[in-house]
Enzyme design. Structure first.
Site, PDB file in Angstrom:
ATOM      1  N   ASP B  96       0.452  -1.441   0.543  1.00  0.00           N
ATOM      2  CA  ASP B  96       0.027   0.212   0.076  1.00  0.00           C
ATOM      3  C   ASP B  96       1.028   0.685  -0.486  1.00  0.00           C
ATOM      4  O   ASP B  96       2.194   1.024   0.821  1.00  0.00           O
ATOM      5  CB  ASP B  96      -0.251  -0.081   1.181  1.00  0.00           C
ATOM      6  CG  ASP B  96      -1.784   1.222   1.286  1.00  0.00           C
ATOM      7  OD1 ASP B  96      -2.590   1.235  -0.292  1.00  0.00           O
ATOM      8  OD2 ASP B  96      -2.662   1.074   2.069  1.00  0.00           O
ATOM      9  N   HIS B 103      -3.706  13.972   0.216  1.00  0.00           N
ATOM     10  CA  HIS B 103      -4.150  13.373   1.988  1.00  0.00           C
ATOM     11  C   HIS B 103      -2.999  12.782   2.938  1.00  0.00           C
ATOM     12  O   HIS B 103      -2.751  13.305   4.565  1.00  0.00           O
ATOM     13  CB  HIS B 103      -4.270  12.057   1.617  1.00  0.00           C
ATOM     14  CG  HIS B 103      -4.391  10.952   2.825  1.00  0.00           C
ATOM     15  ND1 HIS B 103      -5.182  10.849   3.395  1.00  0.00           N
ATOM     16  CD2 HIS B 103      -2.854   9.670   2.898  1.00  0.00           C
ATOM     17  CE1 HIS B 103      -5.081   9.700   4.441  1.00  0.00           C
ATOM     18  NE2 HIS B 103      -3.468   9.134   4.252  1.00  0.00           N
ATOM     19  N   GLU B 169     -10.739   3.835   3.964  1.00  0.00           N
ATOM     20  CA  GLU B 169      -9.383   4.437   2.785  1.00  0.00           C
ATOM     21  C   GLU B 169     -10.041   4.048   1.652  1.00  0.00           C
ATOM     22  O   GLU B 169      -9.895   3.295   1.698  1.00  0.00           O
ATOM     23  CB  GLU B 169      -8.076   3.908   3.278  1.00  0.00           C
ATOM     24  CG  GLU B 169      -7.980   4.308   4.790  1.00  0.00           C
ATOM     25  CD  GLU B 169      -5.697   4.756   4.801  1.00  0.00           C
ATOM     26  OE1 GLU B 169      -5.306   3.623   4.076  1.00  0.00           O
ATOM     27  OE2 GLU B 169      -5.637   5.109   6.151  1.00  0.00           O
ATOM     28  N   GLU B 171      -9.735   4.339  -1.348  1.00  0.00           N
ATOM     29  CA  GLU B 171      -8.074   2.975  -2.761  1.00  0.00           C
ATOM     30  C   GLU B 171      -8.062   2.938  -4.197  1.00  0.00           C
ATOM     31  O   GLU B 171      -9.546   2.339  -4.540  1.00  0.00           O
ATOM     32  CB  GLU B 171      -7.009   2.533  -2.261  1.00  0.00           C
ATOM     33  CG  GLU B 171      -6.891   2.906  -0.796  1.00  0.00           C
ATOM     34  CD  GLU B 171      -6.078   2.769   0.091  1.00  0.00           C
ATOM     35  OE1 GLU B 171      -4.483   1.927  -0.860  1.00  0.00           O
ATOM     36  OE2 GLU B 171      -5.346   2.815   0.851  1.00  0.00           O
ATOM     37  N   ASP B 203      -8.979   0.199   2.041  1.00  0.00           N
ATOM     38  CA  ASP B 203      -8.297  -0.166   3.220  1.00  0.00           C
ATOM     39  C   ASP B 203      -8.615   0.146   4.405  1.00  0.00           C
ATOM     40  O   ASP B 203      -8.474   0.930   5.261  1.00  0.00           O
ATOM     41  CB  ASP B 203      -6.924   0.245   2.838  1.00  0.00           C
ATOM     42  CG  ASP B 203      -5.513  -0.210   3.857  1.00  0.00           C
ATOM     43  OD1 ASP B 203      -5.314  -1.497   4.027  1.00  0.00           O
ATOM     44  OD2 ASP B 203      -4.797   0.456   4.387  1.00  0.00           O
ATOM     45  N   GLN B 210      -3.723   1.913  15.538  1.00  0.00           N
ATOM     46  CA  GLN B 210      -2.304   2.608  14.791  1.00  0.00           C
ATOM     47  C   GLN B 210      -2.351   3.054  14.799  1.00  0.00           C
ATOM     48  O   GLN B 210      -0.494   3.482  15.414  1.00  0.00           O
ATOM     49  CB  GLN B 210      -3.075   3.176  12.574  1.00  0.00           C
ATOM     50  CG  GLN B 210      -1.772   3.557  12.137  1.00  0.00           C
ATOM     51  CD  GLN B 210      -2.508   4.033  10.121  1.00  0.00           C
ATOM     52  OE1 GLN B 210      -3.615   4.015  10.261  1.00  0.00           O
ATOM     53  NE2 GLN B 210      -1.511   4.522  10.308  1.00  0.00           N
ATOM     54  N   LYS B 223      -4.373  -2.138  10.207  1.00  0.00           N
ATOM     55  CA  LYS B 223      -4.337  -2.067   8.967  1.00  0.00           C
ATOM     56  C   LYS B 223      -4.791  -4.067   8.814  1.00  0.00           C
ATOM     57  O   LYS B 223      -5.974  -4.313   8.189  1.00  0.00           O
ATOM     58  CB  LYS B 223      -3.438  -1.603   8.220  1.00  0.00           C
ATOM     59  CG  LYS B 223      -2.903  -0.765   8.280  1.00  0.00           C
ATOM     60  CD  LYS B 223      -3.853   0.506   7.608  1.00  0.00           C
ATOM     61  CE  LYS B 223      -3.610   1.498   7.514  1.00  0.00           C
ATOM     62  NZ  LYS B 223      -4.278   2.908   6.323  1.00  0.00           N
ATOM     63  N   THR B 227      -8.401  -5.927   4.476  1.00  0.00           N
ATOM     64  CA  THR B 227      -8.547  -5.243   2.964  1.00  0.00           C
ATOM     65  C   THR B 227      -9.545  -5.521   2.545  1.00  0.00           C
ATOM     66  O   THR B 227      -9.975  -6.619   1.512  1.00  0.00           O
ATOM     67  CB  THR B 227      -7.451  -5.241   2.625  1.00  0.00           C
ATOM     68  OG1 THR B 227      -6.491  -4.318   3.838  1.00  0.00           O
ATOM     69  CG2 THR B 227      -6.957  -3.668   0.888  1.00  0.00           C
ATOM     70  N   GLU B 332      -9.628  12.744   7.833  1.00  0.00           N
ATOM     71  CA  GLU B 332      -9.604  13.790   7.403  1.00  0.00           C
ATOM     72  C   GLU B 332     -10.871  14.073   7.546  1.00  0.00           C
ATOM     73  O   GLU B 332     -11.266  15.372   7.485  1.00  0.00           O
ATOM     74  CB  GLU B 332      -8.952  13.953   6.202  1.00  0.00           C
ATOM     75  CG  GLU B 332      -7.801  13.225   6.002  1.00  0.00           C
ATOM     76  CD  GLU B 332      -7.691  12.895   4.230  1.00  0.00           C
ATOM     77  OE1 GLU B 332      -7.178  13.222   3.488  1.00  0.00           O
ATOM     78  OE2 GLU B 332      -7.422  11.870   3.829  1.00  0.00           O
TER      79      GLU B 332
END
Lengths: 386, 386
Positions: B96, B103, B169, B171, B203, B210, B223, B227, B332
């Protein structure tokens, strides 16, 4: 039998001229061809994975069967010198931990001299990360010096070229046989329910590449070019005499990481390691000095519900003992390249053409010692850019 | 055909009652059974890997063959609703990246408000790390809320329990078909020689786990629980109209990461993403705003000589555009949980029972738009400790 006697019986994959790779057991300087001796399909295979997937009862049964063949002298032995050894198992996921307090603190003192040597999380969990499964190779494979992006001393910006700070990391690897279900977790005392055995492991490291790349997502290309494992997997069942208490854990681990009988129980392994560079023993790391146990690595790895797969490989991280001649990396041995790696020597990091050999041994139930599979690799010079 | 017309033809693996998993191509709301239509062994397989390993010439040939069947109306179509969709390929290694400047800078501003938002290496290389290949699941799989060790606000030490800051996430993932040799490297303009196609990818991230674990070796258990990838792999050959210049790169990348025609060449992909949480579109990240190109990820990944294997998966990292309604994570969107994730909403992080759907689309050579495979997953509550 030089450490490969009937008390040991490690598994590997070998081939002979004109015959395909298959599973064998090492005895002295010979190999028992298990495909031939037992006629079982899972031994007539190019990796141990089918056998590993069968689980502990089948592993015990196979060990008894092989022991009986050896006891009754009812077998043929192929000379080791006639065989080519292959990567013994297909690696599913490879996780590398950072379990040695002496290593983590030693690295901390080198890179953060004005701060606490250990980061705040270190005594609470075995720190780890995923490595590149596809780069795991068998002992004897040569290692091409990696190129990469690094910030050279005195330069304003990074450049791309061969690593100038190529290192070894002496580790012990654990091979998962029996899988676990997604969403479940494996307790610290359930190691033998899932782990088949151990391998020696060298997690080659390009320190200059690693130093430039690692923030904030950790090591990547500084490690992913090669990881070498021994050709022989020593079953846990051969290591009954090697279990030993941990050096001690403070604070006490949280319940999900705690062994039922505590850190004073025999949950660590007494495996002695020798690091040989270019023919010289430069260090003797003792795995018994490691802070986190193999069972705790496994418990942590699955504590978020991540499943285990047959072929998963997890490793201890660099093994370093408390004294300067017990460190498992040149980073520590040379204080980041500032002093020679052994007395009467001028060399620091690994140079082209040099061979690294990691040797491992452990006490046997017979009172003697087992010799675990060695981990050897020679450095080839960097390839010219394509 | 709602984005799944004859201009698209993505590949997946499906099964129907009483028949084993096999390769199919999606057309509208139906599936072409390629095992049946072509009689080829590599399509009568439970993963795309055998087909992926054949390389670009075979991929082109298959696409032409399927296009001809569709053009000539010479096929049977199984209703999508009658099929179960499987993980389309066996994942070898999963890497990844962290390629979105918006970001990386957004996360930097949140966590290091008094420092430069980007770390010194960020504009020199696409930062990346290895994830857990064994935890990659297909769209539609539920995701059990992971437990883990985290430092709760106000606590002196860590505790173990269900994540309280569960995130997504958004992606884009790239699926490697043709392998590369160990010790060689793949240039940034050679993407199509190795990469078969793209998948949507979520993800999932436990931010509290984390935050506590990630120093110094990067993300691990925060993580590695899951996924999710789309069930459909869109071949690069369907994306000819989607190539677009990068937003710009400064400083110029080092030669081994530089596209021959520069960052102004069409080396990025115009893929639009929608993030839907509990039925509400909360964000619309544009992949075209990403700093590092897919070819640059591939070049970096192999720049130390690491080999590619069939089934390798590499992903962009969270896609975030320049505006606040274009970010690809709740981290975010909620400013680390300090504001609701959408107007008129009170919720921040993902809650039990909520479903996340990532939708992707891209321009087609026909002038319309392709709908890429969606990525869906519902959060199940944490399991009681075993």
């Amino acid at each position: 039998m030089s450490g490969f006697g009937p008390d040991h019986l490690p598994y590997g994959v070998f081939s002979t001229p004109g015959a395909p790779p298959r599973v064998g057991v090492r005895l002295g300087d010979g190999i028992l061809d298990l495909a031939f001796e037992t006629g079982r399909d899972h031994f007539a295979a190019p990796s141990l994975n089918a056998f590993l997937a069968l689980g502990p009862a089948a592993w015990d049964e196979a060990r008894e069967e092989v022991s009986a063949l050896v006891r009754d002298d009812d077998f043929e032995l192929l000379p080791l010198s006639s065989a080519r050894l292959h990567l013994p198992f297909e690696v599913a996921d490879y996780v590398d931990f950072y379990c040695s307090e002496h290593h983590a603190a030693g690295v901390g003192r080198l890179f953060r001299p004005d701060a606490e040597p250990l980061l705040p999380n270190w005594r609470h969990l075995p720190v780890g990360y995923h490595g590149r499964a596809g780069s795991v190779v068998v002992s004897g494979s040569s290692v091409v010096r990696p190129s990469g992006q690094r910030l050279l001393p005195g330069d304003d910006g990074p450049s791309y070229g061969p690593s100038r700070r190529l290192d070894l990391e002496a580790e012990l690897g654990f091979v998962v046989g029996a899988p676990s279900a997604p969403g479940s977790r494996v307790g610290p005392d359930a190691l033998a329910d899932h782990v088949f055995g151990v391998v020696g492991l060298n997690d080659w490291s390009a320190r200059d590449v690693q130093a430039w790349e690692y923030r904030p997502l950790g090591p990547f290309l500084g490690k992913s070019f090669a990881t070498t494992v021994s050709a022989w997997v020593t079953p846990l069942s051969a290591l009954d005499a090697a279990w030993t208490p941990l050096p001690g854990q403070s604070p006490a681990p949280l319940p999900h990481l705690a062994h039922a009988d505590g850190a004073d129980a025999a949950v660590g392994l007494d495996v002695a390691v020798e690091v040989v560079v270019d023919g010289v023993v430069v260090s003797r790391p003792p795995y018994a000095s490691t802070y986190w146990s193999p069972g705790q690595m496994l418990a942590h790895l699955t504590s978020n519900g991540a499943a285990l797969r047959t072929g998963d490989l997890f490793a201890s991280g660099t093994i370093s003992g408390p004294s300067p001649d017990q460190v498992g990396s040149l980073l520590e041995l040379t204080a980041d390249g500032t002093r020679p790696r052994s007395p009467g020597e001028v060399r620091t990091w690994l140079e082209d053409g040099e061979e690294v050999v990691l040797r491992y041994s452990a006490p046997s139930v017979t009172g003697g010692r087992l010799t675990l599979g060695e981990v050897a690799g020679r450095i080839e010079s960097a390839r010219a850019p394509a």
